[in-house]
Design an enzyme around this catalytic site. Structure first.
Site, PDB file in Angstrom:
ATOM      1  N   GLU A 263       0.843  -1.188   0.000  1.00 50.84           N
ATOM      2  CA  GLU A 263       0.000   0.000   0.000  1.00 50.84           C
ATOM      3  C   GLU A 263       0.885   1.248   0.000  1.00 50.84           C
ATOM      4  O   GLU A 263       2.046   1.210   0.415  1.00 50.84           O
ATOM      5  CB  GLU A 263      -0.887  -0.001   1.239  1.00 50.84           C
ATOM      6  CG  GLU A 263      -1.937   1.102   1.257  1.00 50.84           C
ATOM      7  CD  GLU A 263      -2.845   1.037   2.471  1.00 50.84           C
ATOM      8  OE1 GLU A 263      -3.991   1.502   2.357  1.00 50.84           O
ATOM      9  OE2 GLU A 263      -2.422   0.523   3.533  1.00 50.84           O
TER      10      GLU A 263
ATOM     11  N   LYS B  66      -9.895   0.870  -2.538  1.00 50.70           N
ATOM     12  CA  LYS B  66     -10.045   0.417  -1.149  1.00 50.70           C
ATOM     13  C   LYS B  66     -11.427   0.776  -0.610  1.00 50.70           C
ATOM     14  O   LYS B  66     -11.864   1.930  -0.667  1.00 50.70           O
ATOM     15  CB  LYS B  66      -8.957   1.071  -0.307  1.00 50.70           C
ATOM     16  CG  LYS B  66      -8.895   0.648   1.145  1.00 50.70           C
ATOM     17  CD  LYS B  66      -7.722   1.353   1.817  1.00 50.70           C
ATOM     18  CE  LYS B  66      -7.557   0.969   3.267  1.00 50.70           C
ATOM     19  NZ  LYS B  66      -6.400   1.674   3.883  1.00 50.70           N
TER      20      LYS B  66
ATOM     21  N   CYS C 142      -5.268  -3.538   3.076  1.00 54.60           N
ATOM     22  CA  CYS C 142      -4.986  -3.114   4.442  1.00 54.60           C
ATOM     23  C   CYS C 142      -6.186  -3.235   5.395  1.00 54.60           C
ATOM     24  O   CYS C 142      -6.514  -4.322   5.832  1.00 54.60           O
ATOM     25  CB  CYS C 142      -4.420  -1.699   4.432  1.00 54.60           C
ATOM     26  SG  CYS C 142      -3.484  -1.278   5.930  1.00 54.60           S
TER      27      CYS C 142
END
Length: 282
Positions: free
Chosen positions: A45, A120, A161
């Protein structure tokens, strides 16, 4: 699409404040992944930059991201390797709110073509027990689409994440045929020490799928310290490789599909799942 035992690479970085500093590091690590025999490499990321102020990523989305994508496509083509390049700040197709960008991961094939992208979904808006706080929604707009893509390493379900904390996402990707998950990450040291290994292993076990988690590590320009421990967890929850706190490195793992078929036959958690009894957004 995958071979029976594809080799994958997981990349760990101590991200710098801008792409000009990160690009040569990425180039070296992608070359190392390809030379090591990987058909695909997963990158962390905040691949573009870990700047001193997160708001800088908004300007970088237009100024730096297009050139970075071009560089990444060129790397994939020259080295003959697929890349999961995540994440880069990107201007949403429908436009942001003036100060928001998408946290976008790209899948780039070995010809240098972008074949999938994932924004995301879950944003890191939290206050940690030590008082450290984060508000990703101040900079990023959340995505709203699940993404699966066929790769040489099998059918990939994409996550990033903080998504790791939401098992429903992974369960849905698994029901849609994911054989493995990517997880470009920049876990804080505090949350990583507490939760990284147990959550990555749990998502792999629950879904009988591999999880390939590429992380940032060390201290960055904003003073933030990330946990590292880029890893590959197999469908039985074994950690096949773990990069610890080593900066700028590559680790390799082999995804054994013959073994996976046997595991799924003997231990058929996907088939025995009863999503009809639960309100999981269907």
């Amino acid at each position: 699409m995958h071979s029976e035992r594809p080799e994958v690479a997981v990349v760990q970085m101590n991200g710098r404040a801008d792409w000009s500093a990160n690009r040569p590091v990425v180039e070296r690590l992608v070359a190392e992944a390809a030379e090591g025999g990987a058909c695909l490499a997963v990158l962390p990321e905040n691949l573009l930059a870990m700047p001193a102020h997160p708001a800088e990523l908004v300007a970088m989305a237009e100024r730096d991201t297009p050139a970075a994508i071009e560089s990444l496509c060129d790397m994939a083509r020259r080295h003959g390797i697929w890349l999961v390049a995540g994440t880069l700040p990107a201007v949403p197709a429908e436009g942001g709110h003036g100060s928001q960008v998408a946290a976008r991961s790209l899948v780039i094939d070995a010809k240098g073509e972008v074949v999938a992208q994932y924004d995301k979904i879950h944003l890191f808006d939290v206050v940690l027990p030590d008082g450290e706080s984060y508000r990703e929604s101040a900079t990023f707009r959340a995505g709203d689409s699940l993404v699966l893509v066929d790769t040489p390493a099998g059918r990939l379900g994409m996550a990033t994440c903080f998504d790791l904390r939401f098992p429903e996402l992974f369960a849905r990707l698994a029901r849609q045929g994911a054989d493995w998950f990517c997880l470009p990450s920049a876990f804080t040291r505090t949350t990583g020490q507490a939760h990284w290994h147990v959550l990555t292993r749990a998502r792999a076990i629950e879904n009988s799928a591999w999880l390939v988690a590429a992380a940032q590590v060390g201290r960055h320009a904003d003073g933030r310290e990330t946990y590292g421990h880029s890893l590959v967890a197999d469908p039985w929850g074994q950690v096949l490789v773990d990069a610890g706190n080593e900066p700028d490195c590559v680790r390799f793992a082999r995804l054994d599909y013959e073994w996976l078929r046997g595991l799924r036959e003997r231990f058929p958690v996907r088939r025995l799942h009863r999503p009809d009894l639960f309100d999981d957004g269907q």
